[in-house]
Design a protein around this motif. Structure first.
Motif, short mmCIF file in Angstrom:
data_model
loop_
_atom_site.label_atom_id
_atom_site.label_comp_id
_atom_site.label_asym_id
_atom_site.label_seq_id
_atom_site.Cartn_x
_atom_site.Cartn_y
_atom_site.Cartn_z
N ASP A 1 24.10 10.69 -14.42
CA ASP A 1 22.67 10.82 -14.17
C ASP A 1 22.35 11.72 -12.98
N ILE A 2 23.35 12.12 -12.22
CA ILE A 2 23.06 12.94 -11.04
C ILE A 2 22.46 14.26 -11.48
N THR A 3 21.40 14.64 -10.79
CA THR A 3 20.69 15.88 -11.12
C THR A 3 20.67 16.75 -9.86
N ASP A 4 19.83 17.74 -9.86
CA ASP A 4 19.65 18.53 -8.62
C ASP A 4 18.16 18.70 -8.37
N TYR A 5 17.83 18.73 -7.10
CA TYR A 5 16.45 18.97 -6.68
C TYR A 5 16.45 20.25 -5.87
N HIS A 6 15.96 21.32 -6.47
CA HIS A 6 15.97 22.65 -5.85
C HIS A 6 17.39 23.01 -5.38
N GLY A 7 18.38 22.71 -6.25
CA GLY A 7 19.76 23.06 -5.95
C GLY A 7 20.51 22.02 -5.12
N LEU A 8 19.86 20.92 -4.75
CA LEU A 8 20.50 19.88 -3.94
C LEU A 8 20.85 18.68 -4.82
N PRO A 9 22.01 18.03 -4.58
CA PRO A 9 22.37 16.84 -5.37
C PRO A 9 21.32 15.75 -5.19
N ALA A 10 20.90 15.14 -6.31
CA ALA A 10 19.84 14.15 -6.24
C ALA A 10 19.95 13.19 -7.41
N GLY A 11 19.37 12.00 -7.23
CA GLY A 11 19.26 11.06 -8.32
C GLY A 11 18.12 11.45 -9.25
N PRO A 12 18.08 10.90 -10.46
CA PRO A 12 17.08 11.32 -11.44
C PRO A 12 15.66 10.88 -11.11
#
Length: 437
Positions: free
Chosen positions: A150-161
């Motif tokens: 489920d890990i995604t990215d927020y503007h290229g940064l590792p982030a939760g969904p």
């Protein structure tokens, strides 16, 4: 060291003066040249790769030099011993009197044999265990893999969904921290990936309720200081001193987040981790009725979790109020005049009876203060004793929850909820109809 070497010659060096590594190497070659004949000439042995490079470590102090010398040899035992003995014939290094003494000839193959034995023991004890997984283990592994995926990215940064749409976020240091929180079901974390806080994270903190959850070291404190300068931090949590977020188990993660501290309560200077630790002591102190919620938690203990008081008759016929916990065990008998109301009682009296009042309750759910509902803001801002619960016969507004968060109030109950632009995660908000039967 040459991989084909069989032995290591270890020797100590001392010189009456200041010498360097090049002086020692030059002395070894120069003073052993021709000493043992052509078959054991050190230069020829190095060129044929039968002897490795001369490794010298030397330092100087108070006009004297001392250190160690190591030579790798693929010769047989006899020739290696002769070569080692020849080193002790050196009497000078550079311009200084010197002494070289062979301390040991190490059999590299024996060391490798010991390593093989120890490693074989480890493999024997770990690699042949019963690897059949139970159904529970299979379920847990599959669930964990789903969370990690489920890990995604927020503007290229590792982030939760949940970072993109959650009202509250948790700022952590790196990708591994995000994965750790995902493993435990926390999906609103974003990583700054270093001490240089990205502009995207700084901007995000202006719009959300922000909890920093950082490693318990100097690096974590530096990230907090920079983020507080470029962004907006509401709450602070650290891993235990000297530990990293990614190494914590579920219990430690949940405890750290529940014991978060309002950033506004921390000093501007000094050791922030120490200040957080001191503030957390009050959260762990006896009598602390309820823990702050985790970032995605919008729940409040149900009325049945609270202590109930009922009238019972004593052996002499007198009436007392007996306080009982949820499991029915008696805790304390008090006089009827000191009877304590439950949370439901207070909500009913304030909201159901349309009292037009606001009531402040302490950590024992005892009445701390009661004012007209329109005076609740001023009262809450200036009260000396911070209440645990605030009940209002009216709408729970953004202003009310902001003041409650600033003062450390944990629960707010009202007739209805207003529109929240940014709801503090330390305050649990409920309406009366969610609590009343």
């Amino acid at each position: 060291m040459d991989d084909t070497a069989k032995y290591l010659i270890h020797a100590s060096i001392s010189a009456d003066g200041v010498v360097e590594r090049s002086d020692v190497v030059g002395a070894v070659f120069g003073q052993t040249e021709g000493l043992l004949g052509d078959d054991l000439d050190l230069r020829d042995l190095q060129q044929s790769s039968k002897v490795g490079r001369i490794d010298v470590q030397i330092s100087s102090e108070n006009g004297h030099s001392f250190g160690n010398l190591t030579i790798a040899s693929s010769l047989d035992k006899v020739k290696t011993a002769i070569l080692a003995a020849s080193l002790e014939t050196l009497t000078r290094v550079g311009p200084c009197q010197a002494v070289i003494e062979v301390t040991n000839i190490e059999d590299i193959r024996e060391a490798k044999r010991r390593m093989v034995v120890e490693r074989a023991k480890e493999l024997l004890s770990s690699s042949f265990d019963d690897t059949i997984m139970s159904s529970t283990e299979i379920l847990e592994e599959v669930q964990e893999s789903v969370r990690v995926e489920d890990i995604t990215d927020y503007h290229g940064l590792p982030a939760g969904p949940r970072v993109a749409d959650s009202d509250a976020i948790i700022v952590v240091e790196g990708r591994a921290d995000v994965l750790t929180l995902l493993r435990y079901g926390i999906k609103n974390a974003v990583a700054v990936e270093g001490t240089n806080v990205p502009d995207e994270v700084a901007a995000l903190t202006q719009e959300r309720t922000v909890t920093t959850f950082l490693d318990g070291d100097r690096g974590g404190e530096l990230i907090l200081r920079e983020l507080s300068q470029v962004g907006d931090v509401d709450y602070v949590a650290f891993a235990p001193d000297g530990e990293s977020v990614e190494d914590l188990d579920r219990e430690a993660v949940i405890k750290s987040l529940r014991n978060k501290v309002a950033f506004a309560a921390l000093p501007n200077e000094g050791d922030l981790r120490a200040a957080v630790a001191v503030a957390q002591q009050s959260l762990d102190a006896p009598g602390h009725l309820s823990e702050p919620p985790t970032p995605d938690d919008d729940t409040m203990p149900s009325p049945t979790d609270a202590t109930e008081v009922s009238n019972e008759t004593t052996s002499d016929g007198g009436a007392v109020a007996v306080e009982r916990t949820a499991d029915g065990s008696a805790v304390e008998a008090v006089t009827v005049e000191q009877e304590r109301k439950t949370l439901v009682d207070h909500v009913s009296e304030v909201v159901s009876d349309e009292s037009g009042l606001a009531r402040l309750l302490d950590h024992d759910l005892m009445l701390s203060d009661e004012v007209a509902v329109e005076k609740i803001y001023e009262t809450l801002e200036h009260t000396d004793s911070v209440p645990l619960v605030v009940i209002v016969d009216g709408e729970v507004s953004q202003k009310l929850v902001d003041i409650a968060a600033q003062r450390g109030v944990q629960h707010v109950v009202g007739r209805s909820k207003g529109e929240f632009v940014k709801k503090p995660i330390s305050v649990r908000v409920r309406t009366a109809d969610q609590l009343l039967p």
